[in-house]
Design a protein around this motif. Structure first.
Motif, PDB file in Angstrom:
ATOM      1  N   GLU B 171      -0.279 -12.576   9.572  1.00  0.00           N
ATOM      2  CA  GLU B 171      -0.049 -11.184  10.518  1.00  0.00           C
ATOM      3  C   GLU B 171      -1.463 -10.192  10.229  1.00  0.00           C
ATOM      4  OE1 GLU B 171       1.563 -10.633  13.276  1.00  0.00           O
ATOM      5  OE2 GLU B 171       2.876 -12.009  12.198  1.00  0.00           O
ATOM      6  N   ASN B 172      -1.933  -9.944   9.137  1.00  0.00           N
ATOM      7  CA  ASN B 172      -2.648  -9.305   9.161  1.00  0.00           C
ATOM      8  C   ASN B 172      -3.328  -8.787   7.539  1.00  0.00           C
ATOM      9  OD1 ASN B 172      -4.349  -6.351   8.287  1.00  0.00           O
ATOM     10  ND2 ASN B 172      -3.110  -5.162   9.300  1.00  0.00           N
ATOM     11  N   ALA B 175      -4.555  -5.612   5.449  1.00  0.00           N
ATOM     12  CA  ALA B 175      -3.876  -5.241   4.977  1.00  0.00           C
ATOM     13  C   ALA B 175      -3.283  -5.443   3.862  1.00  0.00           C
ATOM     14  CB  ALA B 175      -2.640  -4.532   6.238  1.00  0.00           C
ATOM     15  N   VAL B 176      -3.132  -6.624   3.556  1.00  0.00           N
ATOM     16  CA  VAL B 176      -2.389  -7.523   2.580  1.00  0.00           C
ATOM     17  C   VAL B 176      -3.217  -6.854   1.273  1.00  0.00           C
ATOM     18  CG1 VAL B 176      -1.199  -9.349   1.169  1.00  0.00           C
ATOM     19  CG2 VAL B 176      -1.139  -8.695   4.207  1.00  0.00           C
ATOM     20  N   ASP B 177      -4.418  -7.835   1.191  1.00  0.00           N
ATOM     21  CA  ASP B 177      -5.878  -7.342   0.527  1.00  0.00           C
ATOM     22  C   ASP B 177      -5.880  -5.601   0.269  1.00  0.00           C
ATOM     23  OD1 ASP B 177      -8.350  -8.135  -0.730  1.00  0.00           O
ATOM     24  OD2 ASP B 177      -9.348  -7.572   0.586  1.00  0.00           O
ATOM     25  N   ALA B 178      -6.032  -5.130   1.013  1.00  0.00           N
ATOM     26  CA  ALA B 178      -6.323  -3.649   0.575  1.00  0.00           C
ATOM     27  C   ALA B 178      -5.159  -3.004  -0.243  1.00  0.00           C
ATOM     28  CB  ALA B 178      -5.760  -2.867   2.054  1.00  0.00           C
ATOM     29  N   THR B 179      -3.468  -3.954  -0.088  1.00  0.00           N
ATOM     30  CA  THR B 179      -1.987  -3.669  -1.105  1.00  0.00           C
ATOM     31  C   THR B 179      -2.765  -4.710  -2.382  1.00  0.00           C
ATOM     32  OG1 THR B 179      -0.765  -5.455  -0.345  1.00  0.00           O
ATOM     33  CG2 THR B 179      -0.985  -3.203   0.976  1.00  0.00           C
ATOM     34  N   GLY B 180      -3.623  -5.282  -2.693  1.00  0.00           N
ATOM     35  CA  GLY B 180      -4.011  -5.765  -3.863  1.00  0.00           C
ATOM     36  C   GLY B 180      -3.603  -7.000  -4.358  1.00  0.00           C
ATOM     37  N   ILE B 181      -3.525  -7.582  -3.239  1.00  0.00           N
ATOM     38  CA  ILE B 181      -3.459  -9.178  -3.285  1.00  0.00           C
ATOM     39  C   ILE B 181      -4.250  -9.895  -3.210  1.00  0.00           C
ATOM     40  CG2 ILE B 181      -0.995 -11.074  -1.943  1.00  0.00           C
ATOM     41  CD1 ILE B 181       0.792  -8.623  -1.313  1.00  0.00           C
ATOM     42  N   ARG B 299     -13.495 -11.391   3.586  1.00  0.00           N
ATOM     43  CA  ARG B 299     -12.952  -9.959   2.572  1.00  0.00           C
ATOM     44  C   ARG B 299     -13.449  -8.445   2.953  1.00  0.00           C
ATOM     45  NH1 ARG B 299     -11.713  -8.698  -3.647  1.00  0.00           N
ATOM     46  NH2 ARG B 299     -10.286  -6.955  -2.980  1.00  0.00           N
ATOM     47  N   GLY B 300     -13.276  -7.748   2.876  1.00  0.00           N
ATOM     48  CA  GLY B 300     -13.900  -6.085   3.264  1.00  0.00           C
ATOM     49  C   GLY B 300     -13.212  -6.007   4.606  1.00  0.00           C
ATOM     50  N   LEU B 301     -12.851  -4.266   4.220  1.00  0.00           N
ATOM     51  CA  LEU B 301     -12.434  -4.109   5.808  1.00  0.00           C
ATOM     52  C   LEU B 301     -13.260  -3.522   6.439  1.00  0.00           C
ATOM     53  CD1 LEU B 301     -10.376  -1.411   3.685  1.00  0.00           C
ATOM     54  CD2 LEU B 301      -9.299  -3.748   5.216  1.00  0.00           C
ATOM     55  N   ALA B 302     -13.544  -3.880   8.138  1.00  0.00           N
ATOM     56  CA  ALA B 302     -14.671  -3.122   8.648  1.00  0.00           C
ATOM     57  C   ALA B 302     -14.520  -1.618   8.833  1.00  0.00           C
ATOM     58  CB  ALA B 302     -13.919  -3.818  10.535  1.00  0.00           C
TER      59      ALA B 302
END
Lengths: 536, 302
Positions: B171-172, B175-181, B299-302
């Motif tokens: 889904e996102n 967001a998952v990356d940002a939680t450290g996964i 990777r990396g947030l927009a």
């Protein structure tokens, strides 16, 4: 907003600062995003980070949460020097961030989102109770079993904050948190932040480009401009004027101040409504003087079974700017898509000069004379890897082509004319769009749409992400466009931008217009209520 | 008449079994936003390796293990290129499919493959039930694994942290990356599991159902599995139903001539694909794909 910062803790000399940045520098190629940035925040303090778009706030924060690596400088937490190679390290160090665009998974329930990123088997019952207890402690009420996609933006933000607080961080960072909130929701948020900082002794960094927000919610403020720290102040000892001057580096016209700084003067001070300078650009126009141009009646549209527009009706007159106010995600995008022929209506009509237009038919709206400055200029506004000249004829290829062949000469001539007319700063017409600044890219889009002599111009978030000079330019051009008889629909979440530019204001909520009023009749309280979805 | 129905039913289930194995893996991969195009190659490699393994070791059971490993191997190559080096997943997937098709065809000629088949297992009493008895309760024994694997896949996806991560990634991913996964790592894991399932499906086709390996044995069944997951609305139920539907269509193809109907031969071969597609479109529930479906994660947030 009335709450004044209370009990702002002073920087105590003894204890080390909760967060201290020393000489942080970050370059992207030849661009210096952060240049020798130093700042220090004490425990229990709400620290504001103020700056325009592109001032380097976001880069600084990315470095703090491990999404970017610094080129030089030092980060100290409680006096200890630390390295933050990735988001996981940041979270271990007790740094949590509420992102501007929520990092929530819409399909999942609230508790699933909260538990995401932890280890061990997901424990539904324990997580639900946790959500409730954190909610009770900070006043963040939300149903743990609700699906995130069914929540309002305000509620989503609560989930996002719970997700951060759940890990009991010592430092909480919020990036432009109010851009998706109504006035009332913003106030609630600041109350929560105050509780987090004061009662729980956590450190909060609030990033914003809105002056009133910084003044209301913070204890100290650091102002950034072009990657540098230009000033640091105790919030209680400064005022809007000083902050604005430091942030921009020069005096601004009223219009620009509204779009760029979120100056709420016009909103809170009724005496200004009678200020002639203020009202000069938005003189009330006589209802009968101008004919209706565009009329949307009872429009319903949906995607994948979810409603986008729910009975939206809107009338647009020639020569007026109609500002569409509303919290982001309430159907603004669908309306823009509708007028770009990107979506089809389930029911309802779109009429131009009393002729019904087919919806969802590629090019139909365009041919009828509707020009659109899309919400996301990179995605649907222009083609970044094609040249400026090519982008300028993108929607009028017919005019430079004969028997299926395009004339390079005609494209170039057209480009040179528009580049001069719209003051687009580009090395040559053949330069790829990618190499232009955001402001100049937006000028190309504007030039292309206006060169078609449209009857209606839809401008969706026309100043988003632009620097002050470009904002100034865009607002003036929109005003000129209306003066020349074009009906302008201005879609924006910056209420101040709408208030300064528009003749009429309509409020959109959940895919329908919940209220419409003349600019001169605007009552801030009522507008806020309507944006929150209450009939007022 | 009842006898014919029982026969067609048995043949439907038999033909659907390899698809259901592969479908379970594909379901998991697609939930994490991946379109596992190389599933066709995984199944074909599985089918080939199973017979190869059975010939070499003399044990069809070990053949089955060989098949699973072959699927995992293809998945490993795909995962390394697409979810470590970020090469376009379609390019890699299609390349792998062509490579496996060529390689197995060549090796089939070059090697002397024998035949091997796993035994049937008849469940007492239940197999005596009218109509369904023989179809459901007298199958090659690996088919019964589905009774364990289907609920197991559901449990993994909806009751474990790994499953939650996978669903969230679909889904996102940012967001998952940002939680450290580690998103790409999870996707690689998902693809390897999909490979094991697809390999098992292919192996079942050769070493259980037919007992031989033929050139291009899977004949685009991998793509049918992808279609089953999509038209099944990204649910386990829907995926299994889609696979059964195709099995039934395939069984009709075999049964119609025996029942005395004659058709153009080519049309007959195409019919299960056409029938399955039409039925899936008709029955497809209004469903939403994972939001990040088929999009590579950067990777990396927009």
């Amino acid at each position: 907003m009335s709450t004044q910062p209370t009990g702002a803790p002073a920087h105590s000399a003894g204890a080390p600062a909760s967060v201290e940045l020393r000489g942080i520098t970050k370059r992207y190629g030849s661009i210096v995003a952060c240049d020798d940035v130093s700042l220090s925040v004490s425990r229990g303090e709400i620290h504001g980070l103020l700056g325009q778009n592109g001032a380097g706030k976001s880069t600084l924060v990315k470095i703090l949460i491990g999404l970017a690596q610094r080129d030089a400088g030092e980060i100290l937490l409680d006096g200890r020097s630390v390295e933050i190679p990735d988001p996981l390290a940041a979270s271990t160090l007790g740094i949590a961030m509420v992102h501007q665009h929520f990092s929530l998974v819409n399909e999942l329930s609230v508790w699933e989102n909260v538990t995401l990123g932890e280890v061990g088997r997901p424990d539904a019952q324990r997580t639900r109770e946790l959500v409730r207890s954190i909610g009770a402690r900070y006043g963040l009420d939300v149903d743990p079993d609700a699906r995130v996609e069914d929540l309002s933006t305000g509620e989503r933000q609560r989930v996002e904050i719970i997700k951060c607080l759940r890990r009991d961080p010592s430092l909480l960072i919020l990036d432009e948190p109010t851009s998706v909130l109504t006035l009332a929701e913003s106030r609630e948020l600041f109350t929560v932040l105050r509780r987090v900082a004061q009662d729980e002794g956590k450190t909060v960094i609030l990033i914003s480009h809105k002056l009133d927000e910084i003044l209301t919610a913070t204890d100290h403020v650091t102002i950034m401009r072009s990657g540098r720290v230009v000033a640091q102040r105790v919030t209680a000892e400064t005022d809007e004027r000083e902050l604005a001057r430091e942030m921009v580096g020069r005096e601004l016209s009223k219009w620009v101040a509204a779009s760029a700084l979120g100056d709420l003067d016009a909103l809170v001070d009724p005496s200004l409504s009678s200020d002639p300078a203020m009202l000069a650009p938005v003189e009330p126009i006589h209802e009968d003087e101008f004919p209706f141009r565009l009329r949307i009646t009872d429009a319903y549209a949906s995607r994948d079974g979810r409603p986008l527009l729910q009975g939206l009706s809107l009338d647009l007159r020639a020569g007026e700017i109609l500002g569409l106010a509303g919290v982001e995600g309430n159907g603004q995008q669908a309306l823009g898509d509708l007028l770009s022929s990107l979506i089809e209506l389930d029911s309802g009509t779109v009429e131009m000069d009393d002729v019904v237009l087919p919806t969802g038919k590629p090019g139909a709206m365009h041919r009828a004379g509707i020009g659109v400055i899309p919400e996301d200029r990179h995605q649907s506004g222009c083609v970044l890897d094609m040249s400026v000249a090519e982008n300028l004829v993108m929607s009028t290829v017919g005019s430079v082509a004969r028997r299926g062949f395009v004339s390079r000469k005609a494209i170039r001539a057209n480009a040179e004319r528009l580049i001069e007319q719209f003051e687009i700063s580009t090395p040559s017409p053949d330069t790829p769009m990618r190499q232009l600044s955001g402001g100049n890219q937006q000028k190309v889009v504007l030039a292309r749409e206006l060169s078609l002599n449209p009857k209606v111009l839809v401008a969706a978030y026309p100043t988003r992400g632009l620097d002050v000079g470009a904002i100034e330019y865009m607002t003036e051009r929109l005003h000129d466009a209306a003066n020349s008889g074009i009906a302008v629909l201005l879609i924006s979440t910056e209420l101040e931008e709408i208030l300064t530019l528009s003749h009429h204001i309509a409020v959109i909520h959940r895919g329908a217009i919940v209220g419409q009023m003349r600019r001169v009749d605007v009552d801030a309280e009522r507008l806020g209520l309507m944006m929150g979805g209450q009939e007022a | 008449m009842i006898e014919s129905i029982a026969l067609i039913l048995a043949s439907s289930l038999r033909l659907a079994t390899p698809l259901m194995f592969a479908g379970l893996g594909e379901y998991m991969a697609e939930k994490a936003g991946m379109i596992n195009i190389s599933i066709e190659g995984m199944m074909l490699a599985g089918a080939f390796s199973a017979i190869l393994g059975a010939t070499v070791t003399g044990s069809p059971v070990l053949g089955l293990v060989f098949g699973i490993l072959a699927g995992v191997l293809i998945a490993f190559v795909h995962a390394t290129f697409s979810y470590r080096l970020t090469v376009n997943t379609y390019v890699i997937g299609l390349t792998l499919n062509l490579l496996v098709l060529g390689l197995t065809s060549f090796l089939l000629d070059a090697l002397d493959l024998g035949s091997a088949q796993l035994s049937k297992f008849e469940i007492p009493l239940l197999s005596d039930l009218p109509i369904v008895g023989q179809a459901v309760f007298n199958q090659r024994w690996p088919a019964y694994l589905l009774w364990i694997l289907i609920p197991a896949v559901w449990f993994v996806m909806y009751r474990t942290r790994w499953g939650l991560d996978m669903r969230a990634i679909g889904e996102n991913p940012s967001a998952v990356d940002a939680t450290g996964i580690d998103v790409l790592k999870r996707q690689r894991q998902g693809l390897l599991i999909a490979g094991a399932f697809a390999g098992l499906g292919g192996a079942y086709l050769s070493v259980a159902e037919v007992g031989l390996f033929n050139q291009n044995m899977t004949a685009a069944r991998g793509y049918v599995v992808i279609a089953a997951v999509i038209f099944g609305g990204w649910t386990i139920k829907g995926t299994i139903a889609g696979c059964l539907l195709f099995g039934a269509a395939d069984a009709m193809r075999l049964a119609l001539p025996a029942l005395g109907f004659t058709f153009n031969a080519q049309l007959l071969i195409a019919s299960p694909y056409i029938l399955a597609l039409v039925a899936m479109v008709v029955f497809a529930r209004r469903s939403r794909a994972p939001a990040a479906y088929g999009q590579p994660f950067v990777r990396g947030l927009a």
